[in-house]
Design a protein around this motif. Structure first.
Motif, short mmCIF file in Angstrom:
data_model
loop_
_atom_site.label_atom_id
_atom_site.label_comp_id
_atom_site.label_asym_id
_atom_site.label_seq_id
_atom_site.Cartn_x
_atom_site.Cartn_y
_atom_site.Cartn_z
N GLU A 34 -34.60 -38.88 18.91
CA GLU A 34 -33.84 -39.96 19.52
C GLU A 34 -33.10 -40.85 18.53
O GLU A 34 -32.19 -41.58 18.92
N ARG A 35 -33.48 -40.81 17.24
CA ARG A 35 -32.82 -41.68 16.28
C ARG A 35 -32.20 -40.92 15.11
O ARG A 35 -31.05 -41.17 14.76
N VAL A 36 -32.94 -39.99 14.52
CA VAL A 36 -32.44 -39.30 13.34
C VAL A 36 -31.33 -38.30 13.69
O VAL A 36 -30.23 -38.37 13.14
N PHE A 37 -31.61 -37.38 14.60
CA PHE A 37 -30.61 -36.38 14.97
C PHE A 37 -29.34 -36.98 15.57
O PHE A 37 -28.24 -36.60 15.18
N PRO A 38 -29.43 -37.94 16.50
CA PRO A 38 -28.21 -38.52 17.06
C PRO A 38 -27.32 -39.21 16.01
O PRO A 38 -26.10 -39.18 16.12
N GLN A 39 -27.92 -39.82 14.99
CA GLN A 39 -27.13 -40.44 13.93
C GLN A 39 -26.24 -39.40 13.26
O GLN A 39 -25.07 -39.64 12.99
N TRP A 40 -26.81 -38.24 12.98
CA TRP A 40 -26.03 -37.19 12.33
C TRP A 40 -24.96 -36.65 13.28
O TRP A 40 -23.82 -36.47 12.88
N GLN A 41 -25.33 -36.43 14.51
CA GLN A 41 -24.39 -35.86 15.48
C GLN A 41 -23.21 -36.79 15.75
O GLN A 41 -22.08 -36.34 15.86
N LYS A 42 -23.47 -38.09 15.85
CA LYS A 42 -22.41 -39.04 16.18
C LYS A 42 -21.61 -39.50 14.98
O LYS A 42 -20.40 -39.66 15.06
N TYR A 43 -22.28 -39.75 13.85
CA TYR A 43 -21.63 -40.42 12.73
C TYR A 43 -21.58 -39.59 11.45
O TYR A 43 -21.04 -40.03 10.44
N ARG A 44 -22.15 -38.40 11.48
CA ARG A 44 -22.19 -37.51 10.30
C ARG A 44 -22.82 -38.19 9.09
O ARG A 44 -22.38 -38.01 7.95
N MET A 45 -23.83 -38.99 9.36
CA MET A 45 -24.64 -39.57 8.29
C MET A 45 -26.05 -39.70 8.81
O MET A 45 -26.29 -39.71 10.01
N LEU A 63 -28.44 -42.63 4.82
CA LEU A 63 -27.64 -43.67 5.44
C LEU A 63 -27.90 -43.75 6.93
O LEU A 63 -28.14 -42.73 7.57
N ARG A 64 -27.81 -44.95 7.47
CA ARG A 64 -27.91 -45.15 8.92
C ARG A 64 -26.81 -46.12 9.33
O ARG A 64 -26.66 -47.20 8.75
N TYR A 65 -26.05 -45.73 10.33
CA TYR A 65 -24.95 -46.54 10.84
C TYR A 65 -25.42 -47.39 12.01
O TYR A 65 -26.10 -46.91 12.91
N PHE A 66 -25.03 -48.66 12.00
CA PHE A 66 -25.32 -49.58 13.09
C PHE A 66 -24.00 -49.93 13.77
O PHE A 66 -23.23 -50.77 13.28
N GLU A 71 -22.02 -51.70 10.35
CA GLU A 71 -22.58 -51.71 9.01
C GLU A 71 -23.36 -50.42 8.76
O GLU A 71 -23.85 -49.78 9.69
N VAL A 72 -23.49 -50.07 7.48
CA VAL A 72 -24.25 -48.89 7.07
C VAL A 72 -25.40 -49.35 6.20
O VAL A 72 -25.22 -50.15 5.27
N ASP A 73 -26.59 -48.87 6.50
CA ASP A 73 -27.79 -49.19 5.76
C ASP A 73 -28.14 -48.01 4.84
O ASP A 73 -28.15 -46.86 5.29
N LEU A 74 -28.40 -48.30 3.58
CA LEU A 74 -28.92 -47.30 2.65
C LEU A 74 -30.42 -47.48 2.63
O LEU A 74 -30.92 -48.54 2.25
N GLY A 75 -31.15 -46.48 3.09
CA GLY A 75 -32.59 -46.62 3.19
C GLY A 75 -33.33 -45.50 2.48
O GLY A 75 -32.78 -44.44 2.19
N PHE A 76 -34.57 -45.78 2.20
CA PHE A 76 -35.46 -44.76 1.64
C PHE A 76 -36.89 -45.15 1.96
O PHE A 76 -37.20 -46.32 2.21
N ARG A 77 -37.73 -44.15 1.97
CA ARG A 77 -39.14 -44.36 2.23
C ARG A 77 -39.88 -43.21 1.56
O ARG A 77 -39.53 -42.06 1.76
#
Length: 86
Positions: A34-45, A63-66, A71-77
């Motif tokens: 619901e969050r990771v795959f849709p980000q790639w499909q919609k925004y290519r990031m 990267l995650r687009y809001f 805005e774009v967030d650069l994240g890591f974990r």
């Protein structure tokens, strides 16, 4: 999903993320679907898995687009056992 579950179930890993710890693999799968795959499909990031050459899971980065703020967030974990390794 099992690796994400292990990573995100550690309260110290998610301490400053605004996310609570994951409680099940089902919850981890839902996050991916619901969050990771849709980000790639919609925004290519999106977020990408980080592994050692032998395939050992370390965590993720990316990267995650809001769209609401444009805005774009650069994240890591990373798994706590790999913190401080450079």
């Amino acid at each position: 999903a099992p690796a994400l579950m292990e990573l995100n179930s550690d309260p110290e890993v998610v301490r400053y993320t605004g996310d609570g710890p994951l409680r099940s693999i089902t919850e981890a799968r839902k996050l991916i679907e619901e969050r990771v795959f849709p980000q790639w499909q919609k925004y290519r990031m999106g977020r990408f898995t980080v592994t050692l050459k032998d395939g050992t899971f370390l965590g993720w980065c990316g990267l995650r687009y809001f769209p609401e703020t444009k805005e774009v967030d650069l994240g890591f974990r990373f798994m706590k056992k790999y913190w401080g390794k450079g």
